[in-house]
Design an enzyme around this catalytic site. Structure first.
Site, PDB file in Angstrom:
ATOM      1  N   THR A  36      58.243  65.631 -14.481  1.00  0.00           N
ATOM      2  CA  THR A  36      56.810  65.727 -15.313  1.00  0.00           C
ATOM      3  C   THR A  36      56.031  65.272 -14.155  1.00  0.00           C
ATOM      4  OG1 THR A  36      56.772  63.418 -15.881  1.00  0.00           O
ATOM      5  CG2 THR A  36      58.057  64.877 -17.112  1.00  0.00           C
ATOM      6  N   ILE A  60      66.113  65.240 -20.194  1.00  0.00           N
ATOM      7  CA  ILE A  60      66.976  64.480 -20.810  1.00  0.00           C
ATOM      8  C   ILE A  60      67.100  65.066 -22.305  1.00  0.00           C
ATOM      9  CG2 ILE A  60      66.771  62.343 -19.448  1.00  0.00           C
ATOM     10  CD1 ILE A  60      65.494  60.938 -21.768  1.00  0.00           C
ATOM     11  N   SER A  85      55.449  57.162 -19.998  1.00  0.00           N
ATOM     12  CA  SER A  85      55.204  55.959 -19.807  1.00  0.00           C
ATOM     13  C   SER A  85      53.952  55.216 -19.927  1.00  0.00           C
ATOM     14  CB  SER A  85      55.743  55.209 -18.656  1.00  0.00           C
ATOM     15  OG  SER A  85      54.993  55.822 -17.413  1.00  0.00           O
ATOM     16  N   THR A 125      61.081  47.633 -22.476  1.00  0.00           N
ATOM     17  CA  THR A 125      59.574  47.219 -22.270  1.00  0.00           C
ATOM     18  C   THR A 125      59.268  46.086 -23.156  1.00  0.00           C
ATOM     19  OG1 THR A 125      57.286  47.534 -22.415  1.00  0.00           O
ATOM     20  CG2 THR A 125      58.531  49.089 -23.566  1.00  0.00           C
ATOM     21  N   ASP A 126      58.565  44.967 -22.704  1.00  0.00           N
ATOM     22  CA  ASP A 126      58.175  43.999 -23.499  1.00  0.00           C
ATOM     23  C   ASP A 126      57.285  44.378 -24.671  1.00  0.00           C
ATOM     24  OD1 ASP A 126      55.856  44.430 -21.850  1.00  0.00           O
ATOM     25  OD2 ASP A 126      55.681  42.411 -21.341  1.00  0.00           O
ATOM     26  N   GLU A 127      56.667  45.871 -24.348  1.00  0.00           N
ATOM     27  CA  GLU A 127      55.546  46.060 -25.462  1.00  0.00           C
ATOM     28  C   GLU A 127      56.250  46.480 -26.663  1.00  0.00           C
ATOM     29  OE1 GLU A 127      52.771  48.752 -23.919  1.00  0.00           O
ATOM     30  OE2 GLU A 127      53.014  48.147 -21.934  1.00  0.00           O
ATOM     31  N   TYR A 153      53.268  54.772 -27.614  1.00  0.00           N
ATOM     32  CA  TYR A 153      54.401  54.555 -26.423  1.00  0.00           C
ATOM     33  C   TYR A 153      55.339  53.316 -26.841  1.00  0.00           C
ATOM     34  CZ  TYR A 153      56.377  52.125 -22.492  1.00  0.00           C
ATOM     35  OH  TYR A 153      57.236  51.626 -21.465  1.00  0.00           O
ATOM     36  N   LYS A 157      59.397  53.528 -27.678  1.00  0.00           N
ATOM     37  CA  LYS A 157      60.517  52.802 -27.072  1.00  0.00           C
ATOM     38  C   LYS A 157      61.031  51.764 -27.809  1.00  0.00           C
ATOM     39  CE  LYS A 157      60.970  52.535 -23.019  1.00  0.00           C
ATOM     40  NZ  LYS A 157      61.843  53.298 -22.144  1.00  0.00           N
ATOM     41  N   ASN A 183      55.368  45.938 -14.409  1.00  0.00           N
ATOM     42  CA  ASN A 183      55.879  46.076 -13.184  1.00  0.00           C
ATOM     43  C   ASN A 183      54.682  46.437 -12.243  1.00  0.00           C
ATOM     44  OD1 ASN A 183      59.418  46.843 -12.573  1.00  0.00           O
ATOM     45  ND2 ASN A 183      58.363  46.043 -14.448  1.00  0.00           N
ATOM     46  N   ARG A 217      48.437  40.446 -18.828  1.00  0.00           N
ATOM     47  CA  ARG A 217      49.632  41.107 -18.676  1.00  0.00           C
ATOM     48  C   ARG A 217      50.558  40.012 -17.786  1.00  0.00           C
ATOM     49  NH1 ARG A 217      48.035  43.426 -22.369  1.00  0.00           N
ATOM     50  NH2 ARG A 217      47.839  45.594 -22.658  1.00  0.00           N
ATOM     51  N   ASN A 252      43.462  40.764 -16.709  1.00  0.00           N
ATOM     52  CA  ASN A 252      43.082  42.263 -15.973  1.00  0.00           C
ATOM     53  C   ASN A 252      41.971  41.764 -15.035  1.00  0.00           C
ATOM     54  OD1 ASN A 252      45.031  43.460 -17.517  1.00  0.00           O
ATOM     55  ND2 ASN A 252      43.532  44.459 -18.873  1.00  0.00           N
TER      56      ASN A 252
HETATM   57  P1  NAD Z   1      56.835  56.586 -14.600  1.00  0.00           P
HETATM   58  O1  NAD Z   1      56.149  57.438 -15.488  1.00  0.00           O
HETATM   59  O2  NAD Z   1      56.631  56.327 -13.375  1.00  0.00           O
HETATM   60  O3  NAD Z   1      58.431  57.554 -14.301  1.00  0.00           O
HETATM   61  C1  NAD Z   1      59.017  58.216 -15.553  1.00  0.00           C
HETATM   62  C2  NAD Z   1      60.021  59.270 -14.794  1.00  0.00           C
HETATM   63  O4  NAD Z   1      60.809  59.728 -15.944  1.00  0.00           O
HETATM   64  C3  NAD Z   1      59.367  60.524 -14.040  1.00  0.00           C
HETATM   65  O5  NAD Z   1      59.986  60.558 -12.917  1.00  0.00           O
HETATM   66  C4  NAD Z   1      59.410  61.685 -14.941  1.00  0.00           C
HETATM   67  O6  NAD Z   1      59.654  62.767 -14.218  1.00  0.00           O
HETATM   68  C5  NAD Z   1      60.583  61.257 -15.672  1.00  0.00           C
HETATM   69  N1  NAD Z   1      60.774  61.811 -16.982  1.00  0.00           N
HETATM   70  C6  NAD Z   1      59.837  61.719 -18.089  1.00  0.00           C
HETATM   71  N2  NAD Z   1      60.243  62.667 -18.963  1.00  0.00           N
HETATM   72  C7  NAD Z   1      61.500  63.160 -18.910  1.00  0.00           C
HETATM   73  C8  NAD Z   1      62.494  63.854 -19.436  1.00  0.00           C
HETATM   74  N3  NAD Z   1      62.141  64.307 -20.584  1.00  0.00           N
HETATM   75  N4  NAD Z   1      63.733  64.377 -18.674  1.00  0.00           N
HETATM   76  C9  NAD Z   1      63.971  63.627 -17.553  1.00  0.00           C
HETATM   77  N5  NAD Z   1      63.083  62.982 -16.984  1.00  0.00           N
HETATM   78  C10 NAD Z   1      61.867  62.658 -17.273  1.00  0.00           C
HETATM   79  O7  NAD Z   1      57.565  55.445 -15.432  1.00  0.00           O
HETATM   80  P2  NAD Z   1      58.069  53.787 -14.890  1.00  0.00           P
HETATM   81  O8  NAD Z   1      56.824  52.973 -15.024  1.00  0.00           O
HETATM   82  O9  NAD Z   1      58.935  53.939 -13.732  1.00  0.00           O
HETATM   83  O10 NAD Z   1      58.955  53.508 -16.277  1.00  0.00           O
HETATM   84  C11 NAD Z   1      60.375  53.661 -16.135  1.00  0.00           C
HETATM   85  C12 NAD Z   1      61.078  53.146 -17.245  1.00  0.00           C
HETATM   86  O11 NAD Z   1      60.747  51.718 -17.482  1.00  0.00           O
HETATM   87  C13 NAD Z   1      60.378  53.783 -18.484  1.00  0.00           C
HETATM   88  O12 NAD Z   1      61.464  53.702 -19.574  1.00  0.00           O
HETATM   89  C14 NAD Z   1      59.342  52.767 -19.177  1.00  0.00           C
HETATM   90  O13 NAD Z   1      59.231  52.514 -20.573  1.00  0.00           O
HETATM   91  C15 NAD Z   1      59.968  51.342 -18.464  1.00  0.00           C
HETATM   92  N6  NAD Z   1      59.286  50.092 -18.338  1.00  0.00           N
HETATM   93  C16 NAD Z   1      58.010  50.391 -17.271  1.00  0.00           C
HETATM   94  C17 NAD Z   1      57.421  49.427 -16.942  1.00  0.00           C
HETATM   95  C18 NAD Z   1      56.213  49.438 -16.045  1.00  0.00           C
HETATM   96  O14 NAD Z   1      55.428  48.355 -15.856  1.00  0.00           O
HETATM   97  N7  NAD Z   1      55.781  50.582 -15.455  1.00  0.00           N
HETATM   98  C19 NAD Z   1      57.488  47.860 -17.584  1.00  0.00           C
HETATM   99  C20 NAD Z   1      58.743  47.789 -18.535  1.00  0.00           C
HETATM  100  C21 NAD Z   1      59.596  49.004 -18.915  1.00  0.00           C
HETATM  101  P1  TYD Z   2      48.322  49.892 -17.698  1.00  0.00           P
HETATM  102  O1  TYD Z   2      48.835  49.912 -16.225  1.00  0.00           O
HETATM  103  O2  TYD Z   2      48.216  50.949 -18.522  1.00  0.00           O
HETATM  104  O3  TYD Z   2      49.702  48.886 -18.438  1.00  0.00           O
HETATM  105  P2  TYD Z   2      50.089  48.633 -19.986  1.00  0.00           P
HETATM  106  O4  TYD Z   2      49.037  49.205 -20.977  1.00  0.00           O
HETATM  107  O5  TYD Z   2      51.193  49.364 -20.386  1.00  0.00           O
HETATM  108  O6  TYD Z   2      50.204  47.205 -19.778  1.00  0.00           O
HETATM  109  O7  TYD Z   2      47.273  48.662 -18.112  1.00  0.00           O
HETATM  110  C1  TYD Z   2      47.307  47.218 -17.922  1.00  0.00           C
HETATM  111  C2  TYD Z   2      46.091  46.463 -18.433  1.00  0.00           C
HETATM  112  O8  TYD Z   2      45.050  47.089 -17.790  1.00  0.00           O
HETATM  113  C3  TYD Z   2      46.017  46.732 -19.829  1.00  0.00           C
HETATM  114  O9  TYD Z   2      45.451  45.717 -20.507  1.00  0.00           O
HETATM  115  C4  TYD Z   2      44.617  48.041 -19.936  1.00  0.00           C
HETATM  116  C5  TYD Z   2      44.107  47.860 -18.669  1.00  0.00           C
HETATM  117  N1  TYD Z   2      43.402  48.914 -17.990  1.00  0.00           N
HETATM  118  C6  TYD Z   2      42.080  48.852 -17.600  1.00  0.00           C
HETATM  119  O10 TYD Z   2      41.293  47.931 -17.786  1.00  0.00           O
HETATM  120  N2  TYD Z   2      41.433  49.743 -16.914  1.00  0.00           N
HETATM  121  C7  TYD Z   2      42.266  50.981 -16.496  1.00  0.00           C
HETATM  122  O11 TYD Z   2      41.739  51.808 -15.935  1.00  0.00           O
HETATM  123  C8  TYD Z   2      43.608  50.977 -16.884  1.00  0.00           C
HETATM  124  C9  TYD Z   2      44.721  52.145 -16.815  1.00  0.00           C
HETATM  125  C10 TYD Z   2      44.293  49.923 -17.571  1.00  0.00           C
END
Ligand code: NAD
Ligand code: TYD
Length: 339
Positions: A36, A60, A85, A125-127, A153, A157, A183, A217, A252
């Site tokens: 995507t 998927i 995500s 996710t913790d969300e 979102y 999840k 992360n 966060r 933030n």
């Molecule tokens: P990301 O958005 O960077 O990557 C998502 C990946 O999934 C992409 O490569 C996308 O192409 C693929 N994808 C999306 N829809 C798809 C589909 N229908 N079929 C196959 N592939 C598909 O996300 P991320 O930040 O790497 O997060 C990965 C996982 O970890 C997610 O499930 C998210 O909920 C979870 N998570 C993320 C964080 C964070 O801080 N980023 C924290 C906790 C949990």
């Molecule tokens: P984000 O990285 O989108 O993660 P999540 O909402 O899943 O925790 O955002 C982290 C925090 O930063 C969230 O409180 C929203 C804030 N934020 C901003 O203040 N400005 C921005 O442009 C973005 C993308 C997020």
């Protein structure tokens, strides 16, 4: 051992693939990713020629494609990272979140039942726990905190988590779930807070902080998350949920100021913009269970991890510049143009 890693062309999934190929040279890792807007094949360039690695472009939600891959690869373990995500995008249009995050998970679970696997691991996710108040620092999310989601979102999840647990209880599928905090690290898509602020600061563009920037966060370096998942799939107890986080809470605004300071950019770039709808106030993980059961502890201190991350963005400009010069431009204009 063959592991199918879904969503492996995204941020955490790609870091997980690098970790696993390095740590287990005899494992076969198959990445299934739809590519995507958030998936980037160039991220996986360094492992494409590795004989133990295979990339398959598929959705998927496409049960035919998923079943065919299971039949061909006979995987032992599935680690499901594939998801939509980004909270802001889910507020604009929840539909694809329901499709991928819930229906896609169901397709994977059904394939696991049909073909038989040793472990299905859901990356959550913790969300899913909703948020905590800003003035009660003693409160933390544990695995028994009720699910209480805020955004489309996090709701999608949480729905997936419930399905995963139901497939364990009803059909005896060997599942585990990890619920990790935010992360940060290399290959983080520049729509998220940390990479967005680094990219904008490097381009001397305004740094859009939502509301007053006081939301909290709990940040974890991506490699520490990957190590936690590695431990859970090898040693975690089936049917269990493990919270993953490193007691590293930051507002933030603190993060944005840190990025400005490290890059030598003026704080006058900071621009307070309209708050996110339903904006969660604070996330904070209690990682006692994974620490006591599996011996996991975060290894990277935030002060080091954030420098490593900023240096990575400085040294890999091509990676993120090609993203922000593409379709991301119209996303940015839509989300931040009149904010
Ligand atoms: P990301 O958005 O960077 O990557 C998502 C990946 O999934 C992409 O490569 C996308 O192409 C693929 N994808 C999306 N829809 C798809 C589909 N229908 N079929 C196959 N592939 C598909 O996300 P991320 O930040 O790497 O997060 C990965 C996982 O970890 C997610 O499930 C998210 O909920 C979870 N998570 C993320 C964080 C964070 O801080 N980023 C924290 C906790 C949990
Ligand atoms: P984000 O990285 O989108 O993660 P999540 O909402 O899943 O925790 O955002 C982290 C925090 O930063 C969230 O409180 C929203 C804030 N934020 C901003 O203040 N400005 C921005 O442009 C973005 C993308 C997020």
């Amino acid at each position: 051992m063959t592991i199918i890693v879904t969503g492996g062309a995204g941020f955490i999934g790609s870091n997980f693939i690098f970790h696993m190929l390095k740590r287990y040279p005899d494992y076969r890792i198959v990445c299934l990713d739809k590519l995507t807007y958030a998936g980037n094949l160039s991220t996986l360039e360094s492992v494409m020629d590795n004989p133990n690695f295979r990339f398959v472009r598929a959705d998927i939600c496409d049960s035919e494609a998923v079943n065919a891959l299971f039949e061909e690869e006979k995987p032992d373990v599935i680690v499901n990272f594939a998801a939509e995500s980004h909270v802001d995008r889910s507020i604009e249009d929840p539909t694809v979140f329901l499709q991928t995050n819930i229906m896609g998970t169901a397709v994977l679970l059904n394939a696991c039942l049909k073909y038989g696997i040793k472990r299905y691991h859901q990356v959550s996710t913790d969300e899913v726990y909703g948020d905590l108040p800003l003035d009660r620092p003693e409160l933390l999310f544990t695995e028994t905190t009720p699910l209480h989601t805020s955004s489309p979102y996090s709701s999608s999840k949480a729905s997936a988590d419930l399905l995963v647990l139901a497939y364990h209880r009803t059909y005896g599928l060997p599942v585990t779930i990890s619920r990790c905090s935010n992360n940060y690290g290399p290959y983080h898509f520049p729509e998220k807070l940390i990479p967005l602020m680094i990219a904008n600061a490097l381009n001397d563009k305004p740094l859009p902080v939502y509301g007053e920037g006081k939301n909290v966060r709990d940040w974890l370096y991506v490699e520490d998350h990957c190590k936690a998942i590695d431990l859970i799939i090898h040693k975690g107890r089936v049917g269990e949920v493990y919270n993953v986080g490193g007691h590293n809470e930051k507002q933030n605004i603190e993060i944005v100021k840190m990025i400005c300071a490290y890059l030598g950019k003026p704080e006058s770039l900071i621009t307070y913009v309209t708050d996110r709808k339903g904006h969660d106030l604070r996330y904070a993980i209690d990682p006692t269970k994974i620490n006591e059961e599996l011996g996991w502890l975060p290894e990277t201190r935030f002060e080091d991890g954030i420098k490593k991350t900023i240096d990575w963005y400085l040294n890999n400009r091509e990676w993120w510049e090609s993203i922000i010069s593409g379709e991301y431009k119209s996303y940015y204009e839509k989300m931040y143009g009149n904010r």
